[in-house]
Design an enzyme around this catalytic site. Structure first.
Site, PDB file in Angstrom:
ATOM      1  N   LEU A   1       0.889  -1.158   0.000  1.00  0.00           N
ATOM      2  CA  LEU A   1       0.000   0.000   0.000  1.00  0.00           C
ATOM      3  C   LEU A   1       0.922   1.200   0.000  1.00  0.00           C
ATOM      4  O   LEU A   1       1.906   1.229   0.757  1.00  0.00           O
ATOM      5  CB  LEU A   1      -0.880   0.013   1.255  1.00  0.00           C
ATOM      6  N   ASP A   2       0.659   2.178  -0.843  1.00  0.00           N
ATOM      7  CA  ASP A   2       1.594   3.294  -0.936  1.00  0.00           C
ATOM      8  C   ASP A   2       1.557   4.177   0.308  1.00  0.00           C
ATOM      9  O   ASP A   2       0.714   4.004   1.197  1.00  0.00           O
ATOM     10  CB  ASP A   2       1.364   4.114  -2.223  1.00  0.00           C
ATOM     11  N   PHE A   3       2.468   5.115   0.360  1.00  0.00           N
ATOM     12  CA  PHE A   3       2.692   5.972   1.527  1.00  0.00           C
ATOM     13  C   PHE A   3       1.418   6.669   1.999  1.00  0.00           C
ATOM     14  O   PHE A   3       1.158   6.777   3.196  1.00  0.00           O
ATOM     15  CB  PHE A   3       3.765   7.016   1.168  1.00  0.00           C
TER      16      PHE A   3
ATOM     17  N   SER B   1      -1.705   5.711   1.372  1.00  0.00           N
ATOM     18  CA  SER B   1      -2.842   4.804   1.521  1.00  0.00           C
ATOM     19  C   SER B   1      -2.807   4.127   2.881  1.00  0.00           C
ATOM     20  O   SER B   1      -1.778   4.091   3.550  1.00  0.00           O
ATOM     21  CB  SER B   1      -2.827   3.736   0.420  1.00  0.00           C
TER      22      SER B   1
END
Length: 275
Positions: free
Chosen positions: A120-122, A124
């Site tokens: 999951l990106d930064f 999210s």
């Protein structure tokens, strides 16, 4: 006098032996590193004898003890899977050159050796599965299991956006919404498995979507193509495993039912690969 030698057609099963630290980590809540420390400190006994040799190998028939606790093989599972409710502002990585906080800063130290199922990106948040088994991680990561997300965008979800969600779309330049410097430009977006527009307004809209991939910032790229910036993105379910009431920044083990479903999935995957 010569004796007759009796033979049988039965095979003798050779017991699998593994390193002591691996045996301990697979059948307890200790990590391999923690197991190494316990061994070095003389706190581990094998067959009633203290063992300090890191190269020691054991089988399921050996008696392994840490203090008064006997470490037994868990025949139901030789791996552990946890659910982590990742907060915004943590990256899914062991370390970060920019010095940002990683998920391993938020997780308990006993999970430092666990691997994440995808990312999951930064910016999210939400459900992230982690395991100490490479096989489990790879099987889950490359599966077409459903992922459910709650998303907030900064505008109106038009019929054109809905059509793309229903039918899929090919975008030649899908760099909007991607990381800077991305090498992936064109992307094909499969139809969403399901979606539910919960609120739809000129300034903000909220939508719940079900897809079976979610890599390369797929959702952010998709909505950015239509001029919609994803303000919030939260994964709430992965392959039938839900966050439920797990607080942000906390983790939990899979339930017995979730482990049962996971074993069924892994068995089906193995059967599929064999065929």
């Amino acid at each position: 006098m010569k004796k007759d030698i009796k033979t049988t057609n039965k095979f003798t099963k050779v017991e699998e032996r593994s390193r002591l630290n691996k045996f301990i980590s697979h059948n307890s809540n200790y990590s391999r590193r923690e197991a190494d420390t316990l061994i070095a400190e003389g706190k581990v006994r094998v067959n009633n004898k203290i063992v300090t040799d890191m190269a020691t190998k054991v089988s399921n028939s050996d008696k392994v003890e840490i203090g008064k606790k006997i470490i037994k093989e868990d025949k139901e599972r030789m791996y552990t899977v946890i659910v982590y409710n990742k907060p915004k502002g943590e990256i899914v990585s062991k370390s970060d050159p920019q010095g940002r906080k990683t998920i391993y800063d938020g997780l308990e130290s006993r999970y430092k050796h666990f691997m994440s199922v995808g990312r999951l990106d930064f910016a999210s948040e939400g459900l992230l599965l982690l395991s100490d088994s490479v096989e489990v991680v790879n099987s889950l990561m490359h599966s077409n299991l459903e992922r459910i997300y709650k998303i907030k965008v900064n505008g109106f979800i038009s019929p054109k956006v809905e059509q793309a969600m229903q039918q899929g779309i090919e975008i030649e330049d899908a760099t909007k919404g991607a990381f800077k410097g991305t090498k992936i430009k064109s992307m094909t977006f499969s139809p969403f498995l399901a979606y539910d527009i919960q609120t739809n307004g000129e300034k903000t809209s909220k939508i719940k979507v079900v897809i079976n991939e979610g890599k390369n910032r797929e959702l952010r790229r998709f909505f950015a193509h239509f001029g919609l910036n994803v303000m919030d993105l939260k994964r709430v379910e992965y392959g039938g495993v839900s966050l439920n009431n797990l607080p942000t920044g906390k983790s939990r083990f899979l339930t017995k039912e979730e482990y049962k479903n996971l074993r069924i999935f892994l068995n089906e995957e193995n059967d599929r690969l064999i065929k």
